[in-house]
Design a protein around this motif. Structure first.
Motif, PDB file in Angstrom:
ATOM      1  N   TYR A  96      -2.893   4.238  -1.209  1.00  0.00           N
ATOM      2  CA  TYR A  96      -4.132   4.120  -1.953  1.00  0.00           C
ATOM      3  C   TYR A  96      -3.876   4.411  -3.424  1.00  0.00           C
ATOM      4  N   ILE A  97      -4.497   3.614  -4.290  1.00  0.00           N
ATOM      5  CA  ILE A  97      -4.414   3.798  -5.734  1.00  0.00           C
ATOM      6  C   ILE A  97      -5.826   3.876  -6.284  1.00  0.00           C
ATOM      7  N   ARG A  98      -6.074   4.896  -7.104  1.00  0.00           N
ATOM      8  CA  ARG A  98      -7.397   5.101  -7.682  1.00  0.00           C
ATOM      9  C   ARG A  98      -7.391   4.528  -9.103  1.00  0.00           C
ATOM     10  N   ASN A  99      -7.809   3.266  -9.236  1.00  0.00           N
ATOM     11  CA  ASN A  99      -7.776   2.618 -10.538  1.00  0.00           C
ATOM     12  C   ASN A  99      -9.027   2.968 -11.341  1.00  0.00           C
ATOM     13  N   ALA A 100      -8.824   3.331 -12.618  1.00  0.00           N
ATOM     14  CA  ALA A 100      -9.942   3.788 -13.444  1.00  0.00           C
ATOM     15  C   ALA A 100     -10.934   2.690 -13.745  1.00  0.00           C
ATOM     16  N   ARG A 101     -10.531   1.409 -13.633  1.00  0.00           N
ATOM     17  CA  ARG A 101     -11.400   0.292 -14.017  1.00  0.00           C
ATOM     18  C   ARG A 101     -12.133  -0.349 -12.832  1.00  0.00           C
ATOM     19  N   VAL A 102     -11.476  -0.406 -11.677  1.00  0.00           N
ATOM     20  CA  VAL A 102     -12.081  -1.146 -10.554  1.00  0.00           C
ATOM     21  C   VAL A 102     -12.274  -0.301  -9.302  1.00  0.00           C
ATOM     22  N   GLY A 103     -11.820   0.936  -9.296  1.00  0.00           N
ATOM     23  CA  GLY A 103     -12.040   1.807  -8.149  1.00  0.00           C
ATOM     24  C   GLY A 103     -10.845   1.909  -7.216  1.00  0.00           C
ATOM     25  N   LEU A 104     -11.113   2.370  -5.999  1.00  0.00           N
ATOM     26  CA  LEU A 104     -10.059   2.646  -5.030  1.00  0.00           C
ATOM     27  C   LEU A 104      -9.463   1.348  -4.486  1.00  0.00           C
ATOM     28  N   LEU A 105      -8.127   1.281  -4.466  1.00  0.00           N
ATOM     29  CA  LEU A 105      -7.405   0.119  -3.969  1.00  0.00           C
ATOM     30  C   LEU A 105      -6.558   0.530  -2.766  1.00  0.00           C
ATOM     31  N   HIS A 106      -6.610  -0.269  -1.713  1.00  0.00           N
ATOM     32  CA  HIS A 106      -5.791  -0.036  -0.525  1.00  0.00           C
ATOM     33  C   HIS A 106      -4.754  -1.167  -0.465  1.00  0.00           C
ATOM     34  N   VAL A 107      -3.492  -0.840  -0.708  1.00  0.00           N
ATOM     35  CA  VAL A 107      -2.456  -1.862  -0.849  1.00  0.00           C
ATOM     36  C   VAL A 107      -1.254  -1.540   0.028  1.00  0.00           C
ATOM     37  N   GLU A 108      -0.439  -2.558   0.229  1.00  0.00           N
ATOM     38  CA  GLU A 108       0.825  -2.422   0.956  1.00  0.00           C
ATOM     39  C   GLU A 108       1.959  -2.446  -0.058  1.00  0.00           C
ATOM     40  N   HIS A 109       2.675  -1.344  -0.176  1.00  0.00           N
ATOM     41  CA  HIS A 109       3.803  -1.268  -1.101  1.00  0.00           C
ATOM     42  C   HIS A 109       5.000  -1.959  -0.450  1.00  0.00           C
ATOM     43  N   THR A 110       5.479  -3.057  -1.045  1.00  0.00           N
ATOM     44  CA  THR A 110       6.593  -3.806  -0.470  1.00  0.00           C
ATOM     45  C   THR A 110       7.741  -3.908  -1.476  1.00  0.00           C
ATOM     46  N   ASN A 111       8.957  -3.936  -0.963  1.00  0.00           N
ATOM     47  CA  ASN A 111      10.156  -4.081  -1.785  1.00  0.00           C
ATOM     48  C   ASN A 111      10.916  -5.330  -1.363  1.00  0.00           C
ATOM     49  N   LEU A 112      11.244  -6.173  -2.329  1.00  0.00           N
ATOM     50  CA  LEU A 112      12.109  -7.329  -2.089  1.00  0.00           C
ATOM     51  C   LEU A 112      13.372  -7.114  -2.915  1.00  0.00           C
ATOM     52  N   TRP A 113      14.487  -6.865  -2.236  1.00  0.00           N
ATOM     53  CA  TRP A 113      15.718  -6.526  -2.935  1.00  0.00           C
ATOM     54  C   TRP A 113      16.324  -7.755  -3.596  1.00  0.00           C
ATOM     55  N   LEU A 114      16.720  -7.608  -4.837  1.00  0.00           N
ATOM     56  CA  LEU A 114      17.325  -8.698  -5.601  1.00  0.00           C
ATOM     57  C   LEU A 114      18.837  -8.606  -5.637  1.00  0.00           C
ATOM     58  N   GLY A 115      19.395  -7.664  -4.929  1.00  0.00           N
ATOM     59  CA  GLY A 115      20.840  -7.445  -4.870  1.00  0.00           C
ATOM     60  C   GLY A 115      21.111  -6.399  -3.812  1.00  0.00           C
ATOM     61  N   PRO A 116      22.131  -5.557  -4.006  1.00  0.00           N
ATOM     62  CA  PRO A 116      22.393  -4.469  -3.055  1.00  0.00           C
ATOM     63  C   PRO A 116      21.182  -3.551  -2.936  1.00  0.00           C
ATOM     64  N   ALA A 117      21.094  -2.832  -1.819  1.00  0.00           N
ATOM     65  CA  ALA A 117      19.938  -1.982  -1.556  1.00  0.00           C
ATOM     66  C   ALA A 117      19.763  -0.888  -2.597  1.00  0.00           C
ATOM     67  N   SER A 118      20.800  -0.565  -3.342  1.00  0.00           N
ATOM     68  CA  SER A 118      20.691   0.450  -4.383  1.00  0.00           C
ATOM     69  C   SER A 118      20.418  -0.164  -5.754  1.00  0.00           C
ATOM     70  N   GLY A 119      20.193  -1.485  -5.790  1.00  0.00           N
ATOM     71  CA  GLY A 119      20.018  -2.183  -7.052  1.00  0.00           C
ATOM     72  C   GLY A 119      18.570  -2.500  -7.353  1.00  0.00           C
ATOM     73  N   PRO A 120      18.329  -3.524  -8.197  1.00  0.00           N
ATOM     74  CA  PRO A 120      16.963  -3.869  -8.594  1.00  0.00           C
ATOM     75  C   PRO A 120      16.176  -4.471  -7.439  1.00  0.00           C
ATOM     76  N   ARG A 121      14.858  -4.368  -7.548  1.00  0.00           N
ATOM     77  CA  ARG A 121      13.981  -4.867  -6.488  1.00  0.00           C
ATOM     78  C   ARG A 121      12.680  -5.372  -7.090  1.00  0.00           C
ATOM     79  N   LEU A 122      12.086  -6.325  -6.418  1.00  0.00           N
ATOM     80  CA  LEU A 122      10.757  -6.803  -6.770  1.00  0.00           C
ATOM     81  C   LEU A 122       9.754  -5.980  -5.963  1.00  0.00           C
ATOM     82  N   VAL A 123       8.908  -5.242  -6.647  1.00  0.00           N
ATOM     83  CA  VAL A 123       7.914  -4.388  -6.003  1.00  0.00           C
ATOM     84  C   VAL A 123       6.553  -5.050  -6.137  1.00  0.00           C
ATOM     85  N   SER A 124       5.852  -5.194  -5.031  1.00  0.00           N
ATOM     86  CA  SER A 124       4.519  -5.797  -5.079  1.00  0.00           C
ATOM     87  C   SER A 124       3.546  -4.972  -4.249  1.00  0.00           C
ATOM     88  N   TYR A 125       2.251  -5.177  -4.520  1.00  0.00           N
ATOM     89  CA  TYR A 125       1.194  -4.397  -3.872  1.00  0.00           C
ATOM     90  C   TYR A 125       0.116  -5.327  -3.321  1.00  0.00           C
TER      91      TYR A 125
END
Length: 290
Positions: free
Chosen positions: A237-266
């Motif tokens: 859950y994220i409490r956004n000051a402009r639009v209120g409470l958000l219920h999201v799924e935190h996901t990671n898409l790895w762009l290389g090795p698991a210890s490297g960069p990743r695309l994070v989406s909600y």
């Protein structure tokens, strides 16, 4: 736990070699975990006259089938050879996985790959789903419009301050947006410690830790727990000051090795959150310079 008198955890001007840093980190990690595991957790009987709150060194050695002297040397950061089999045995005895003792980064000191135009286009196409590209140090390398207003006004920050761990411990707006802040900051610090194993000698990592140590007593207390966890997605859950409470799924898409960069989406979990994210996207677009 009192932390104000603690020594810097990893000073930015440290002269230790990478192998020395790794040994001291592993030693501190072992002591911390041993002291926090009860005999009952590993099938041992607690004696009446027991003074040690956690496990004794000889108990860890017995559970791991290694010598007490050898294990003591390991906790003292002695320069000894440690096989993968022994580390696996210690990990089982202490109910953990060893990231700090894993094989070193195959390309230490290299920068994260450049964020390509195609990747920036992907971020834009994901709007109104908040998304960004992060490295394992939690630096935000690129982000879309909705993410720019998700936790704070990211555009207002200089690039060197766009680090999620730093913001989670020091930025008032960012902290106010996080529901269950203590648990989130604890998990973030543990994830960074796991990722740090192959980067102990790199200036950027040392500089980040130095900034956090000097600016946040809360971070120092959390960091001294020596917790290590893997990167995993989860609902939050994220409490956004402009639009209120958000219920999201935190996901990671790895762009290389698991210890490297990743695309994070909600992505939104429910329709109400989807509607609110669409509104947040319109707010972010309206805030862009004409």
């Amino acid at each position: 736990m009192t932390t104000m008198a603690a020594e810097p955890l990893l000073a930015a001007d440290s002269t230790e070699s990478p192998s020395e840093m790794r040994r001291h980190e592993l030693a501190a990690f072992l002591r911390s975990r041993r002291e926090r595991i009860t005999p009952e957790q590993v099938g041992l009987v607690r004696g009446r006259r027991r003074r040690t709150p956690g496990l004794r060194r000889e108990e860890v050695a017995q559970l791991s089938a290694v010598g007490v002297t050898w294990y003591t040397w390991l906790e003292q950061a002695r320069d000894i050879q440690v096989s993968a089999q022994v580390l696996d045995a210690l990990a089982r005895a202490l109910l953990l996985d060893f990231a700090l003792a894993a094989a070193p980064d195959p390309a230490p000191g290299t920068e994260c790959p450049t964020v390509t135009p195609a990747l920036r286009t992907m971020l834009e196409q994901l709007d109104p789903i908040p998304a960004c590209v992060q490295n394992s140090r939690y630096d935000v390398l690129a982000y879309n419009r909705t993410y720019s207003r998700l936790l704070c006004d990211l555009d207002a920050l200089p690039p060197e301050d766009r680090n999620c761990l730093l913001l989670a411990f020091t930025h008032d707006d960012w902290r106010a947006s996080i529901v269950d802040l203590p648990e989130v900051t604890r998990m973030m610090a543990a994830k960074v410690r796991a990722s740090m194993a192959g980067h102990l000698a790199e200036p950027a990592w040392k500089a980040l830790l130095h900034r956090l140590e000097t600016r946040s007593p809360e971070f120092r207390e959390v960091w001294e727990r020596h917790e290590v966890v893997d990167q995993k997605g989860r609902t939050k859950y994220i409490r956004n000051a402009r639009v209120g409470l958000l219920h999201v799924e935190h996901t990671n898409l790895w762009l290389g090795p698991a210890s490297g960069p990743r695309l994070v989406s909600y992505p939104p979990v429910d329709e109400e959150t989807r509607t609110r994210l669409e509104r947040l996207h319109r707010i972010a677009l309206a805030a862009e310079p004409k």
